[in-house]
Design a protein around this motif. Structure first.
Motif, PDB file in Angstrom:
ATOM      1  N   GLY A  82       0.805  -1.229   0.000  1.00 48.06           N
ATOM      2  CA  GLY A  82       0.000   0.000   0.000  1.00 48.06           C
ATOM      3  C   GLY A  82       0.831   1.269   0.000  1.00 48.06           C
ATOM      4  N   ASP A  83       2.132   1.159   0.339  1.00 50.25           N
ATOM      5  CA  ASP A  83       2.983   2.357   0.301  1.00 50.25           C
ATOM      6  C   ASP A  83       3.093   2.878  -1.130  1.00 50.25           C
ATOM      7  N   ARG A  84       2.983   4.197  -1.246  1.00 53.39           N
ATOM      8  CA  ARG A  84       3.250   4.825  -2.558  1.00 53.39           C
ATOM      9  C   ARG A  84       4.743   5.126  -2.615  1.00 53.39           C
ATOM     10  N   VAL A  85       5.358   4.830  -3.762  1.00 54.98           N
ATOM     11  CA  VAL A  85       6.824   4.878  -3.837  1.00 54.98           C
ATOM     12  C   VAL A  85       7.291   5.423  -5.183  1.00 54.98           C
ATOM     13  N   CYS A  86       8.569   5.857  -5.204  1.00 51.91           N
ATOM     14  CA  CYS A  86       9.246   6.067  -6.480  1.00 51.91           C
ATOM     15  C   CYS A  86      10.533   5.250  -6.454  1.00 51.91           C
ATOM     16  N   MET A  87      11.082   5.014  -7.615  1.00 48.82           N
ATOM     17  CA  MET A  87      12.210   4.109  -7.721  1.00 48.82           C
ATOM     18  C   MET A  87      13.423   4.777  -8.358  1.00 48.82           C
ATOM     19  N   GLU A  88      14.583   4.465  -7.787  1.00 40.47           N
ATOM     20  CA  GLU A  88      15.855   4.925  -8.354  1.00 40.47           C
ATOM     21  C   GLU A  88      16.303   3.845  -9.337  1.00 40.47           C
ATOM     22  N   PRO A  89      16.336   4.162 -10.642  1.00 35.69           N
ATOM     23  CA  PRO A  89      16.349   3.082 -11.633  1.00 35.69           C
ATOM     24  C   PRO A  89      17.687   2.368 -11.853  1.00 35.69           C
ATOM     25  N   GLY A  90      18.771   2.823 -11.225  1.00 33.51           N
ATOM     26  CA  GLY A  90      20.052   2.141 -11.404  1.00 33.51           C
ATOM     27  C   GLY A  90      20.349   1.250 -10.210  1.00 33.51           C
ATOM     28  N   ILE A  91      20.608  -0.019 -10.469  1.00 33.40           N
ATOM     29  CA  ILE A  91      20.899  -0.943  -9.369  1.00 33.40           C
ATOM     30  C   ILE A  91      22.361  -1.365  -9.448  1.00 33.40           C
ATOM     31  N   LYS A 135       9.743   5.659  -0.268  1.00 35.55           N
ATOM     32  CA  LYS A 135       8.350   5.964   0.070  1.00 35.55           C
ATOM     33  C   LYS A 135       8.054   7.439  -0.194  1.00 35.55           C
ATOM     34  N   LEU A 136       6.946   7.718  -0.869  1.00 28.38           N
ATOM     35  CA  LEU A 136       6.561   9.108  -1.133  1.00 28.38           C
ATOM     36  C   LEU A 136       5.908   9.693   0.104  1.00 28.38           C
ATOM     37  N   PRO A 137       6.353  10.887   0.543  1.00 26.79           N
ATOM     38  CA  PRO A 137       5.615  11.581   1.603  1.00 26.79           C
ATOM     39  C   PRO A 137       4.162  11.783   1.166  1.00 26.79           C
ATOM     40  N   GLU A 138       3.277  11.912   2.158  1.00 32.00           N
ATOM     41  CA  GLU A 138       1.838  11.953   1.871  1.00 32.00           C
ATOM     42  C   GLU A 138       1.452  13.036   0.866  1.00 32.00           C
TER      43      GLU A 138
END
Ligand SMILES: [Zn+2]
Length: 344
Positions: A82-91, A135-138
């Motif tokens: 349920g957490d809304r997130v963004c991703m850093e695309p380089g692993i 995690k995106l702040p609200e």
């Protein structure tokens, strides 16, 4: 799974493709909500390659993403369903020398979404490491979450510049990255940021922000303008964000003695630099390759309201209309900064 696939240069299709969705113990599964269309995605579409990275097999595009966690691996601690997130695309390889030094962006083994042969994220679900999921702040929307990736390049450039409060800066190039760099420089303490370009539409978009001084170099002699405004001293920092071969000619004229030049733009061909001109001022020079250690800072700035990226989103398309979004991005409309595709 359905995805936006670059089959080969100039050929996109929205079709089913086999993508691995095995959830490791430290991975999360994410339902993708919003994906930004990046200049690099468009370049792969129009040219089939970026430097040594060549599209030799069908590849899913997209690397600027936000979404919702729908499943977590057994050892995941910082995120929940349920957490809304963004991703850093380089692993990177977290055990590598580069990672241990904190410069994981230049780890030679890094894999990056939509950089051949790695598939991107324009597809309904991805599995991604917890370590690179934020995690995106609200009060940060999915649309803003998908802007963190391009803004992170501006953050990296500002960090490399080691800004001192009150510094003045020049950003060469008012494209999406130039504007991100200017906003990060202002957030980092610059008192005034000149942004130069040839195209008035782009300058008007940059100029809507307080602190940015747009300069059209077709109409104004940039060197004379900066000299007049700084008592012939120069700006503290120059960010080169155009990659245009002409931009490097005379670039040391704009910076003050002992100032810094940060090279953000990537020219297609090798270019010549006047090292004597740089030496005479002891100019410090920095380069930027993607970013490291800036994603959570970028999110904090957006959540605080100090950086507003919403005016830069100039078009939103549904997943079904993804190809139209790429055609519009490839057309190079000067009024566009960022197009986004929503899947949610
Ligand atoms: Zn990007």
């Amino acid at each position: 799974m359905r995805a936006l696939v670059l089959e080969e240069k100039l050929k996109l299709s929205l079709r089913d493709i086999d993508l691995p969705l095995d959830l490791g113990p430290r991975d999360v599964k994410i339902a993708i909500h919003t994906v930004g269309v990046c200049g690099s995605d468009v370049h792969y579409y129009t040219h089939g390659r970026i430097g040594p990275f060549v599209v030799n097999a069908p590849m899913v595009l997209g690397h600027e993403a936000a979404g919702t966690v729908v499943e977590i691996g057994a050892e995941v601690k910082s995120l929940k369903v349920g957490d809304r997130v963004c991703m850093e695309p380089g692993i990177p390889d977290l055990t590598s020398k580069a990672s241990k030094l904190g410069i994981y962006n230049v780890d030679p083994s890094v894999t990056f979404w939509a950089t051949p042969p790695v598939h991107g994220c324009l597809t309904p679900y991805v599995v991604f490491p917890e370590a690179f999921t934020y995690k995106l702040p609200e009060n940060v929307s999915f649309a803003e979450g998908a802007m963190v990736e391009p803004f992170a390049i501006g953050m990296q450039a500002a960090a490399k510049a080691r800004i001192v409060p009150g510094d003045t800066a020049l950003v060469i190039g008012a494209g999406p990255i130039g504007i991100m760099v200017a906003l990060a420089a202002l957030a980092g303490g610059c008192s005034r940021v000149y942004v130069s370009d040839l195209v008035n539409e782009k300058l008007a978009i940059a100029g809507q922000y307080d602190g940015i001084v747009p300069v059209n170099i077709r109409e104004t002699d940039l060197k004379a303008r900066i000299a007049a405004d700084t008592d012939d001293w120069g700006v503290d920092i120059v960010f080169e964000a155009s990659g245009s071969p002409r931009a490097y000619d005379g670039i040391f004229n704009f910076v003050r003695p002992g100032g810094t030049i940060v090279f953000v733009g990537l020219p297609v061909e090798p270019i010549a630099l006047d090292i004597v001109a740089a030496s005479a001022k002891e100019v410090k020079m920095e380069t930027v390759f993607r970013y490291a250690n800036v994603f959570d800072r970028a999110l904090s700035l957006i959540a605080s309201g100090k950086v507003d990226l919403k005016p830069l989103i100039t078009g939103v398309y549904s997943f079904e209309d993804s190809i139209a979004a790429f055609e519009r991005a490839a057309s190079g409309n000067p009024n566009d900064v960022k197009l986004q595709i929503t899947l949610g």
